[in-house]
Design an enzyme around this catalytic site. Structure first.
Site, PDB file in Angstrom:
ATOM      1  N   LYS A  18       0.846  -1.201   0.000  1.00 56.77           N
ATOM      2  CA  LYS A  18       0.000   0.000   0.000  1.00 56.77           C
ATOM      3  C   LYS A  18       0.877   1.245   0.000  1.00 56.77           C
ATOM      4  O   LYS A  18       2.079   1.157   0.261  1.00 56.77           O
ATOM      5  CB  LYS A  18      -0.931  -0.020   1.217  1.00 56.77           C
ATOM      6  CG  LYS A  18      -0.229  -0.092   2.559  1.00 56.77           C
ATOM      7  CD  LYS A  18      -1.174  -0.624   3.637  1.00 56.77           C
ATOM      8  CE  LYS A  18      -0.484  -0.802   4.956  1.00 56.77           C
ATOM      9  NZ  LYS A  18      -0.735   0.239   5.912  1.00 56.77           N
ATOM     10  N   TYR A 245      15.081  30.703   1.996  1.00 53.79           N
ATOM     11  CA  TYR A 245      13.989  31.506   2.546  1.00 53.79           C
ATOM     12  C   TYR A 245      14.207  31.853   4.017  1.00 53.79           C
ATOM     13  O   TYR A 245      14.581  31.006   4.824  1.00 53.79           O
ATOM     14  CB  TYR A 245      12.672  30.725   2.437  1.00 53.79           C
ATOM     15  CG  TYR A 245      12.153  30.590   1.028  1.00 53.79           C
ATOM     16  CD1 TYR A 245      11.766  31.704   0.288  1.00 53.79           C
ATOM     17  CD2 TYR A 245      12.056  29.340   0.436  1.00 53.79           C
ATOM     18  CE1 TYR A 245      11.284  31.569  -1.008  1.00 53.79           C
ATOM     19  CE2 TYR A 245      11.572  29.197  -0.859  1.00 53.79           C
ATOM     20  CZ  TYR A 245      11.194  30.317  -1.572  1.00 53.79           C
ATOM     21  OH  TYR A 245      10.718  30.180  -2.855  1.00 53.79           O
TER      22      TYR A 245
END
Ligand SMILES: Cc1ncc(COP(=O)(O)O)c(C=O)c1O
Length: 356
Positions: A18, A245
């Site tokens: 999964k 940033y």
């Protein structure tokens, strides 16, 4: 898989692929497992199974998560085997079965202590009776799941095993052929959890379910994934330069800074900003400044004169004598290896190498 099969004996293993095979690439991993002879694979959602079936993977797909009736037709059409735990779901599966003229095998999910989805143990016989009355579906398996099998203290898991044994007893006579409970931690540490089949996930990727496992054989697991990229930009900057940033990092000396084309858009958590390292030429190089969506900065001053554009940078894996593991990265931000590998985004190409 050999080690897991050795622990499981002749019982079947139904590997969990999964969430894109825990980030490893479900098509690559699923095809490889099928080539090794694993014919039953577990996914979380019917659309995951459909994607793999459409890609040509020929396996029996067990769909583990609780789902809504609107998914029944997909289940019936493809012939998947869903885990079920609501009356609404079995009724709609029965209707879909008759529409597609199919028999749908289901696995009844019982909550023996996970506290997530599943019927209560005392509801089992009533639920089985309802299933028996519905045309088109039959209960092939009964399953449950461990929330604490990876902990050093196994007392809760042992109680769950006992409850599951009781469930097996009271469900005799309903034609159920397979009782399955164990995840990876159960396979390693709880031999009594073996029952008829097991659903290993994290361990098939060579990762430990936790660092509290007891069976020393867990140390034989070797990660199958390497995550690497290449340097796309290099620049010399003077001392005192603010990087990325927010300028949360300033160089304290003239520095050589490399850019790599990976960021939080690729699954490198922004929480790792300034905490992680990558391997370049076998050396641990610190990541500096804020991790951006698509790029991150690496201080490669220690490699000055010895590093160039296109050089390999390893995020997870080995290079030379050094290794960075998903466990190491997870620990830095207080999470688990599962989340680190599962978080590797779809835009990273998965390349199968080293398979026989
Ligand atoms: C129902 C179920 N079975 C098996 C597994 C596999 O567990 P693990 O990855 O710990 O082996 C999972 C994973 O979350 C699961 O939800």
């Amino acid at each position: 898989m050999k080690l897991l099969q050795q622990l499981a004996g002749n019982r079947p293993l139904w590997p969990a692929i999964k969430a894109n095979a825990y980030g490893h690439g479900a098509e690559v991993i699923g095809s490889h497992l099928i080539s090794l002879g694993y014919k039953t694979l577990c996914v979380a959602h019917s659309f995951e199974a459909a994607e793999l079936a459409d890609a040509g993977l020929k396996a029996t797909f067990i769909v583990l998560s609780a789902m809504l009736p609107e998914h029944s037709e997909c289940i019936a059409e493809y012939g998947f085997e869903p885990a079920v735990c609501t009356v609404e779901m079995i009724e709609s599966l029965s209707r879909a079965a008759s529409k597609f003229r199919k028999q749908i095998a289901v696995h009844l999910k019982v909550d023996t202590g996970m506290g997530r989805v599943g019927i209560r143990p005392d509801e089992v016989t009533e639920f089985l009776r309802r299933c028996r009355d519905l045309p088109g579906i039959f209960v092939k398996g009964i399953m449950s799941h461990f929330p604490r099998a990876d902990e050093a203290d196994k007392s809760f898991s042992l109680r769950q095993i006992e409850i599951f044994r009781q469930i097996r007893k009271i469900s005799q006579g309903y034609g159920i052929s397979i009782y399955h409970l164990a995840n990876s931690a159960g396979i390693f540490d709880l031999p009594d959890a073996a029952f008829d089949a097991a659903r290993p996930g994290i361990s098939i990727y060579g990762l430990k379910p936790s660092l509290s496992m007891q069976n020393p054989l867990v140390n034989e697991l070797k990660p199958v994934l390497t995550w690497k990229t290449r340097i796309t930009f290099l620049k010399e900057v003077p001392a005192g330069t603010g990087l990325s940033y927010g300028h949360t990092f300033h160089t304290d000396k003239p520095s050589l800074i490399a850019s790599i084309p990976l960021g939080y858009g690729d699954g490198i958590s922004r929480l790792l900003s300034g905490k992680m390292e990558v391997l370049i030429h076998g050396l641990r190089c610190p990541q500096v400044g804020r991790i951006c969506m698509d790029q991150s900065l690496i201080d490669v001053t220690a490699l000055r004169g010895n590093v160039g554009l296109g050089d390999e940078a390893v995020i997870i894996g080995r290079q030379g004598d050094e290794e960075i593991t998903a466990d190491e990265i997870a620990e830095k931000i207080g999470t688990i290896n599962y989340e680190i590998v599962t978080g590797i985004s779809r835009r990273i190409p998965r390349i199968a190498t080293g398979f026989p």
